[in-house]
Design a protein around this motif. Sequence first.
Motif, PDB file in Angstrom:
ATOM      1  N   ALA A 137       0.851  -1.187   0.000  1.00  0.00           N
ATOM      2  CA  ALA A 137       0.000   0.000   0.000  1.00  0.00           C
ATOM      3  C   ALA A 137       0.884   1.232   0.000  1.00  0.00           C
ATOM      4  CB  ALA A 137      -0.935   0.001   1.210  1.00  0.00           C
ATOM      5  N   GLN A 138       0.333   2.342  -0.441  1.00  0.00           N
ATOM      6  CA  GLN A 138       1.044   3.618  -0.481  1.00  0.00           C
ATOM      7  C   GLN A 138       0.481   4.546   0.589  1.00  0.00           C
ATOM      8  OE1 GLN A 138       3.661   4.112  -2.477  1.00  0.00           O
ATOM      9  NE2 GLN A 138       3.403   2.082  -3.413  1.00  0.00           N
ATOM     10  N   VAL A 139       1.375   5.322   1.220  1.00  0.00           N
ATOM     11  CA  VAL A 139       0.963   6.278   2.248  1.00  0.00           C
ATOM     12  C   VAL A 139       0.680   7.617   1.588  1.00  0.00           C
ATOM     13  CG1 VAL A 139       1.636   7.434   4.384  1.00  0.00           C
ATOM     14  CG2 VAL A 139       2.355   5.082   3.960  1.00  0.00           C
ATOM     15  N   LEU A 140      -0.474   8.193   1.909  1.00  0.00           N
ATOM     16  CA  LEU A 140      -0.887   9.449   1.288  1.00  0.00           C
ATOM     17  C   LEU A 140      -1.606  10.295   2.327  1.00  0.00           C
ATOM     18  CD1 LEU A 140      -1.159  11.155  -1.310  1.00  0.00           C
ATOM     19  CD2 LEU A 140      -3.363  10.038  -1.700  1.00  0.00           C
ATOM     20  N   GLY A 141      -1.110  11.518   2.536  1.00  0.00           N
ATOM     21  CA  GLY A 141      -1.791  12.468   3.412  1.00  0.00           C
ATOM     22  C   GLY A 141      -1.485  12.323   4.893  1.00  0.00           C
ATOM     23  N   ARG A 142      -0.715  11.313   5.290  1.00  0.00           N
ATOM     24  CA  ARG A 142      -0.344  11.120   6.688  1.00  0.00           C
ATOM     25  C   ARG A 142       1.116  10.713   6.769  1.00  0.00           C
ATOM     26  NH1 ARG A 142      -4.609   7.344   9.786  1.00  0.00           N
ATOM     27  NH2 ARG A 142      -3.415   8.141  11.564  1.00  0.00           N
ATOM     28  N   SER A 143       1.690  10.895   7.966  1.00  0.00           N
ATOM     29  CA  SER A 143       3.084  10.502   8.141  1.00  0.00           C
ATOM     30  C   SER A 143       3.200   8.988   8.235  1.00  0.00           C
ATOM     31  CB  SER A 143       3.654  11.142   9.419  1.00  0.00           C
ATOM     32  OG  SER A 143       3.000  10.625  10.563  1.00  0.00           O
ATOM     33  N   LEU A 144       4.367   8.492   7.895  1.00  0.00           N
ATOM     34  CA  LEU A 144       4.593   7.050   7.907  1.00  0.00           C
ATOM     35  C   LEU A 144       4.444   6.485   9.315  1.00  0.00           C
ATOM     36  CD1 LEU A 144       5.494   4.462   6.420  1.00  0.00           C
ATOM     37  CD2 LEU A 144       7.853   5.126   6.925  1.00  0.00           C
ATOM     38  N   THR A 224      16.240  21.766  16.293  1.00  0.00           N
ATOM     39  CA  THR A 224      16.039  22.218  14.911  1.00  0.00           C
ATOM     40  C   THR A 224      14.924  21.430  14.232  1.00  0.00           C
ATOM     41  OG1 THR A 224      18.398  22.778  14.771  1.00  0.00           O
ATOM     42  CG2 THR A 224      17.175  22.599  12.697  1.00  0.00           C
ATOM     43  N   MET A 225      14.921  20.121  14.410  1.00  0.00           N
ATOM     44  CA  MET A 225      13.854  19.307  13.817  1.00  0.00           C
ATOM     45  C   MET A 225      12.490  19.669  14.384  1.00  0.00           C
ATOM     46  SD  MET A 225      15.344  17.304  11.599  1.00  0.00           S
ATOM     47  CE  MET A 225      16.446  18.710  11.293  1.00  0.00           C
ATOM     48  N   PHE A 226      12.462  20.046  15.668  1.00  0.00           N
ATOM     49  CA  PHE A 226      11.195  20.450  16.289  1.00  0.00           C
ATOM     50  C   PHE A 226      10.716  21.790  15.732  1.00  0.00           C
ATOM     51  CE2 PHE A 226       8.991  22.821  19.670  1.00  0.00           C
ATOM     52  CZ  PHE A 226       7.901  21.979  19.876  1.00  0.00           C
ATOM     53  N   ILE A 227      11.636  22.715  15.525  1.00  0.00           N
ATOM     54  CA  ILE A 227      11.252  24.039  15.015  1.00  0.00           C
ATOM     55  C   ILE A 227      10.712  23.932  13.598  1.00  0.00           C
ATOM     56  CG2 ILE A 227      12.147  26.307  14.333  1.00  0.00           C
ATOM     57  CD1 ILE A 227      14.062  26.178  16.671  1.00  0.00           C
ATOM     58  N   PHE A 228      11.395  23.187  12.741  1.00  0.00           N
ATOM     59  CA  PHE A 228      11.007  23.086  11.335  1.00  0.00           C
ATOM     60  C   PHE A 228      10.022  21.930  11.074  1.00  0.00           C
ATOM     61  CE2 PHE A 228      14.995  25.423  11.165  1.00  0.00           C
ATOM     62  CZ  PHE A 228      14.716  26.408  10.236  1.00  0.00           C
ATOM     63  N   ILE A 229       9.572  21.264  12.129  1.00  0.00           N
ATOM     64  CA  ILE A 229       8.568  20.196  12.035  1.00  0.00           C
ATOM     65  C   ILE A 229       9.034  19.147  11.018  1.00  0.00           C
ATOM     66  CG2 ILE A 229       6.090  19.710  11.941  1.00  0.00           C
ATOM     67  CD1 ILE A 229       5.522  22.620  12.106  1.00  0.00           C
ATOM     68  N   LYS A 230      10.238  18.635  11.229  1.00  0.00           N
ATOM     69  CA  LYS A 230      10.795  17.601  10.367  1.00  0.00           C
ATOM     70  C   LYS A 230      10.913  16.293  11.150  1.00  0.00           C
ATOM     71  CE  LYS A 230      11.605  20.218   6.739  1.00  0.00           C
ATOM     72  NZ  LYS A 230      10.959  20.000   5.439  1.00  0.00           N
ATOM     73  N   PRO A 231      10.551  15.160  10.550  1.00  0.00           N
ATOM     74  CA  PRO A 231      10.661  13.886  11.275  1.00  0.00           C
ATOM     75  C   PRO A 231      12.098  13.386  11.321  1.00  0.00           C
ATOM     76  CG  PRO A 231       9.855  13.495   9.068  1.00  0.00           C
ATOM     77  CD  PRO A 231       9.963  14.987   9.205  1.00  0.00           C
ATOM     78  N   LEU A 232      12.386  12.557  12.322  1.00  0.00           N
ATOM     79  CA  LEU A 232      13.688  11.903  12.379  1.00  0.00           C
ATOM     80  C   LEU A 232      13.751  10.845  11.290  1.00  0.00           C
ATOM     81  CD1 LEU A 232      14.224  11.428  16.222  1.00  0.00           C
ATOM     82  CD2 LEU A 232      15.290  13.126  14.728  1.00  0.00           C
ATOM     83  N   SER A 233      14.782  10.897  10.487  1.00  0.00           N
ATOM     84  CA  SER A 233      14.907   9.991   9.353  1.00  0.00           C
ATOM     85  C   SER A 233      16.367   9.590   9.206  1.00  0.00           C
ATOM     86  CB  SER A 233      14.409  10.665   8.069  1.00  0.00           C
ATOM     87  OG  SER A 233      15.124  11.859   7.820  1.00  0.00           O
TER      88      SER A 233
END
Length: 340
Positions: A137-144, A224-233
Motif C-alpha cells: 500500500a502507499q501512504v498518502l496524506g499522513r506521516s509514515l 532544529t527538527m522540532f522548530i522546522f517540524i521535520k521527522p527523524l529519518s
Amino acid sequence: LGILRKMSDDLQISLKSIQGLTGIKTSLALPSFENRVEINKDRASAFGLSVSEISRSSMIGVRGFIATYYKEQGRETGVRVRLREEDRNNPSTISRVTIRSPQGVMVPLGDVATISSGYGPSEIQRMDQQRGVVVTAQVLGRSLGEVVEVVEKKLTAVKVPRDYSVELGGTKQEMKESFGGLILALLLATVLIYMIMAAGFESLLHPFLIMTTVPLGVVGIAFTMFIFIKPLSVPVFLGMVLLGGIVVCNGIVLIEHINQLREEGLSLPEAVVTGCGHRLRPILMTAFTTILALVPSASGLGQSNALTAPMALATLGGVFFGTMLTLLILPIIYTMVEER
C-alpha cells in the motif's frame, strides 16, 4: 494456497479502512487451470521407472518437445511435438501416454500415476525459503509513523492460523535496519574521535570533556527538527554522524589554548577567561562559515533533494546550537573538573 489467499483478502479489507493508505494490492496472482500428475512410487518402482522419467513423459504430452528444426533462409524454427489441444486438457487421454520401461515394456502413464485437473497457483513466491504473499500500500496524506502505528494495531486483530505469520516490512523494516547501522556508525565514530584526541592531548580526561560537545550538538539537532517540524529519518542520523567530527573541533581549539595558557603560568580562572576570549572569534568564524555553506542545501535550493536537505538541516542546527552551548558549558565543565 487457500489459506494464504484468505489471509491476503482479510488484510486488504483491514487496510482499506485505514485513512492515509491507497493503492492496496496483493502479489498473489489469480489461479490458473492445470493438470496434476500424482506419481505412485510403489507401482513406478515395480516397473523400474524413476520419478524423473515419468514426469518427463507427462510433460512431453502436455508441453511437448522439440523433435527437430526446420531451416528456411538461414533461420531455424523448432518443431514441437505434443498432444492435440483437446487431448492436452483431457486427463483420460494424458493417462494413455506410454512410457518405455528399462525392460522394454510400454507402460501407460495412468498405471503409475493419477491424472487430475484443477486450478492452482500461477506463481509461487518465497521469502526466506517459505511461501509467502506480499500486500502493499502507499501512504498518502499522513506521516509514515502514524500509519504504521495504526497498521500494527490492525495486524494484531487479524486471526493468523497455526504455522503462519504476518510481518510488517517495506519502508518500516528498511528504516529499522538503517537506524541500527547508523547508530553503530555513530558510536564507532565517537570512539575513533576520542582515541585520536587522547593521542594528541596525551590525556584521557580532556578528550572526554571535549566529547561532551557531541550530545550538545545532538540537542541542537533535536531542537532544529522540532522548530522546522521535520521527522527523524535516515538523512538526519547521517547528519548526526557528520556532526560528531565537526563540533569537537571547537572544543579542541578551546581546551588546547587554555592548557597552553596554564603552562605559561596563568591560574585556572584566568586561563579559562582569557582562553575563551582569545578563541571566541576563530570558533565563531569557523562555525558560521560551515553554517552559511549548509544554508542552500538545507533550504532546498539548487540540486538538493530528499537526502541532502534533511542531512544539511540537521548538521546546520547541530553546529549552531552545539557551538553556542560549547562556548557556554564546556568552560564551566572544564573548570569544575580541574578544580577537583
